[in-house]
Design a protein around this motif. Sequence first.
Motif, PDB file in Angstrom:
ATOM      1  N   THR A  46       0.875  -1.178   0.000  1.00 32.39           N
ATOM      2  CA  THR A  46       0.000   0.000   0.000  1.00 32.39           C
ATOM      3  C   THR A  46       0.915   1.232   0.000  1.00 32.39           C
ATOM      4  OG1 THR A  46       0.037   0.099   2.417  1.00 32.39           O
ATOM      5  CG2 THR A  46      -1.790  -1.114   1.409  1.00 32.39           C
ATOM      6  N   GLY A 101      -4.428  -7.555   4.221  1.00 38.94           N
ATOM      7  CA  GLY A 101      -5.324  -8.203   3.262  1.00 38.94           C
ATOM      8  C   GLY A 101      -5.469  -7.437   1.956  1.00 38.94           C
ATOM      9  N   SER A 102      -5.347  -6.118   1.995  1.00 38.15           N
ATOM     10  CA  SER A 102      -5.524  -5.337   0.763  1.00 38.15           C
ATOM     11  C   SER A 102      -4.381  -5.606  -0.214  1.00 38.15           C
ATOM     12  CB  SER A 102      -5.571  -3.845   1.082  1.00 38.15           C
ATOM     13  OG  SER A 102      -6.669  -3.583   1.903  1.00 38.15           O
ATOM     14  N   LYS A 142     -18.970  -4.951  -4.686  1.00 40.79           N
ATOM     15  CA  LYS A 142     -17.905  -5.891  -4.359  1.00 40.79           C
ATOM     16  C   LYS A 142     -18.384  -7.295  -4.727  1.00 40.79           C
ATOM     17  CE  LYS A 142     -14.663  -7.100  -0.703  1.00 40.79           C
ATOM     18  NZ  LYS A 142     -14.069  -6.735   0.567  1.00 40.79           N
ATOM     19  N   SER A 164       4.399  -3.280  13.966  1.00 36.31           N
ATOM     20  CA  SER A 164       4.098  -1.882  13.617  1.00 36.31           C
ATOM     21  C   SER A 164       2.617  -1.667  13.287  1.00 36.31           C
ATOM     22  CB  SER A 164       4.944  -1.472  12.405  1.00 36.31           C
ATOM     23  OG  SER A 164       4.724  -2.392  11.342  1.00 36.31           O
TER      24      SER A 164
HETATM   25  P1  NAD Z   1      -5.356  -3.513   5.010  1.00 43.90           P
HETATM   26  O1  NAD Z   1      -4.530  -4.481   4.304  1.00 43.90           O
HETATM   27  O2  NAD Z   1      -6.249  -2.621   4.201  1.00 43.90           O
HETATM   28  O3  NAD Z   1      -4.438  -2.646   5.957  1.00 43.90           O
HETATM   29  C1  NAD Z   1      -4.957  -1.458   6.575  1.00 43.90           C
HETATM   30  C2  NAD Z   1      -3.832  -0.435   6.676  1.00 43.90           C
HETATM   31  O4  NAD Z   1      -2.867  -0.901   7.616  1.00 43.90           O
HETATM   32  C3  NAD Z   1      -3.097  -0.236   5.358  1.00 43.90           C
HETATM   33  O5  NAD Z   1      -2.727   1.112   5.253  1.00 43.90           O
HETATM   34  C4  NAD Z   1      -1.863  -1.112   5.518  1.00 43.90           C
HETATM   35  O6  NAD Z   1      -0.796  -0.693   4.722  1.00 43.90           O
HETATM   36  C5  NAD Z   1      -1.590  -0.930   6.996  1.00 43.90           C
HETATM   37  N1  NAD Z   1      -0.837  -2.022   7.600  1.00 43.90           N
HETATM   38  C6  NAD Z   1      -1.024  -3.355   7.489  1.00 43.90           C
HETATM   39  N2  NAD Z   1      -0.147  -4.022   8.223  1.00 43.90           N
HETATM   40  C7  NAD Z   1       0.645  -3.094   8.822  1.00 43.90           C
HETATM   41  C8  NAD Z   1       1.756  -3.158   9.714  1.00 43.90           C
HETATM   42  N3  NAD Z   1       2.200  -4.315  10.207  1.00 43.90           N
HETATM   43  N4  NAD Z   1       2.333  -2.010  10.079  1.00 43.90           N
HETATM   44  C9  NAD Z   1       1.859  -0.812   9.641  1.00 43.90           C
HETATM   45  N5  NAD Z   1       0.816  -0.683   8.832  1.00 43.90           N
HETATM   46  C10 NAD Z   1       0.213  -1.816   8.419  1.00 43.90           C
HETATM   47  O7  NAD Z   1      -6.320  -4.205   6.095  1.00 43.90           O
HETATM   48  P2  NAD Z   1      -6.578  -5.738   6.466  1.00 43.90           P
HETATM   49  O8  NAD Z   1      -7.598  -5.692   7.525  1.00 43.90           O
HETATM   50  O9  NAD Z   1      -5.317  -6.451   6.690  1.00 43.90           O
HETATM   51  O10 NAD Z   1      -7.199  -6.342   5.130  1.00 43.90           O
HETATM   52  C11 NAD Z   1      -8.483  -5.929   4.681  1.00 43.90           C
HETATM   53  C12 NAD Z   1      -8.668  -6.304   3.217  1.00 43.90           C
HETATM   54  O11 NAD Z   1      -8.364  -7.675   3.045  1.00 43.90           O
HETATM   55  C13 NAD Z   1     -10.071  -6.103   2.727  1.00 43.90           C
HETATM   56  O12 NAD Z   1     -10.038  -5.600   1.409  1.00 43.90           O
HETATM   57  C14 NAD Z   1     -10.661  -7.517   2.757  1.00 43.90           C
HETATM   58  O13 NAD Z   1     -11.707  -7.682   1.833  1.00 43.90           O
HETATM   59  C15 NAD Z   1      -9.459  -8.352   2.429  1.00 43.90           C
HETATM   60  N6  NAD Z   1      -9.507  -9.729   2.977  1.00 43.90           N
HETATM   61  C16 NAD Z   1      -9.580 -10.746   2.079  1.00 43.90           C
HETATM   62  C17 NAD Z   1      -9.599 -12.050   2.527  1.00 43.90           C
HETATM   63  C18 NAD Z   1      -9.663 -13.158   1.522  1.00 43.90           C
HETATM   64  O14 NAD Z   1      -9.525 -14.322   1.878  1.00 43.90           O
HETATM   65  N7  NAD Z   1      -9.860 -12.846   0.274  1.00 43.90           N
HETATM   66  C19 NAD Z   1      -9.532 -12.331   3.898  1.00 43.90           C
HETATM   67  C20 NAD Z   1      -9.446 -11.267   4.790  1.00 43.90           C
HETATM   68  C21 NAD Z   1      -9.428  -9.950   4.323  1.00 43.90           C
END
Ligand code: NAD
Length: 359
Positions: A46, A101-102, A142, A164
């Motif tokens: 990201t 997850g993104s 979606k 982090s």
């Molecule tokens: P995300 O990936 O959107 O992360 C949220 C924010 O936190 C982002 O800015 C990211 O860069 C930051 N971040 C993540 N890890 C970090 C770290 N260790 N240190 C600092 N910053 C960090 O959020 P999420 O909750 O991990 O994932 C959500 C997305 O994943 C959604 O789009 C969801 O639909 C998808 N998802 C898909 C599945 C699947 O099996 N397809 C399962 C779960 C989630």
Amino acid sequence: MISSVFQQNFTYVAAPQRIVFESQAHLRVGEEVAALGRKRCLVLTTPEQAATGTNLVSVLGQAAVEHFDGATMHTPVDITEKAVLLAQRVDADCLVAIGGGSTIGLSKAIALRTALPQVVIPTSFAGSEATPILGQTEANRKTTLTDGRIRPDVVLYDVTLVRSLPPHLVISSGMNALAHAIEGLYARDRNPIASLMAIEGIRAIRSALLRLRQGEADDAAWSEALYGAWLCGSVLGQVGMALHHKLCHALGGGFNLPHAETHAVMLPHAVAYNEVVIPDLLQPVAAIFGTDTAHAGLTAFASQISAPTSLAELGFTVGDLPNAVKLATANPYWNPRPVERSGIEAILSRALNGEPAQS
Ligand code: NAD
């Protein structure tokens, strides 16, 4: 005591995936890419984790050909298309995703369109790395697909990278992991292996979040949370989900609510709705939380760890309710308790206002 998850009849399919669970596992990325016979990686992050990607580029050295830092929530198709063009332009032969997850969603979306192999390094507890599922967004809609070919080939779990995670995400991402395991326990196609993973995943996440919330941010707690996230994600990758995931999908896709926080708010409510008809399948959850019912345990736990408890605090309004009920009840899907409009309206309204879950 936790009751047995023995079943007289079930089908179990083991999916191949290489898992390396180790502190500093990201330093192994080069050898894992080489073991796949690949030499030209496109690194994905990201914008917020661009610096983490830059660091990984230097770890990969000559095996990194480009870094795309445009991954964003809910995997918008226009961003995927940009990344695919870039992968083709630089002649990438491998995807390396580092993030939540993104970012892993973007990796799967590119893999779907290019058949490139994937090495992923999860930094949250969302669990997407363990599944063949991809949710994508186009024109505010979606849609979700499942395709075994998009399950990442290699997952590097590295506890040094999750520390982090912003504190609010530690809690809500942990609740997101719990949701996969809990819905897995009552999945129509559940199997004893997935159920064992679910129970151990719930235990691990509960134990770790209680310690992380109290500021006892020791390595063991972070590591146990990541271990729990792997187990819970693996459950999501094996069996079908039901009402809770459907509700979160409708709220996330339809109202752009944040993914992990929406899961955290909705989980006790969706469990309460279903628990009336399957108290036996949710018994392990009640036993782990030490309460009479699973939803009471989850409600108390959410308050103990200061998880978000109302949709209003996420930006959802009373005016959004009718459309949300419509979205959540459109296209019939399997759930242990029939999905009835009035019941869904009641749980969404309680969740909106942050009221306790009720059966
Ligand atoms: P995300 O990936 O959107 O992360 C949220 C924010 O936190 C982002 O800015 C990211 O860069 C930051 N971040 C993540 N890890 C970090 C770290 N260790 N240190 C600092 N910053 C960090 O959020 P999420 O909750 O991990 O994932 C959500 C997305 O994943 C959604 O789009 C969801 O639909 C998808 N998802 C898909 C599945 C699947 O099996 N397809 C399962 C779960 C989630």
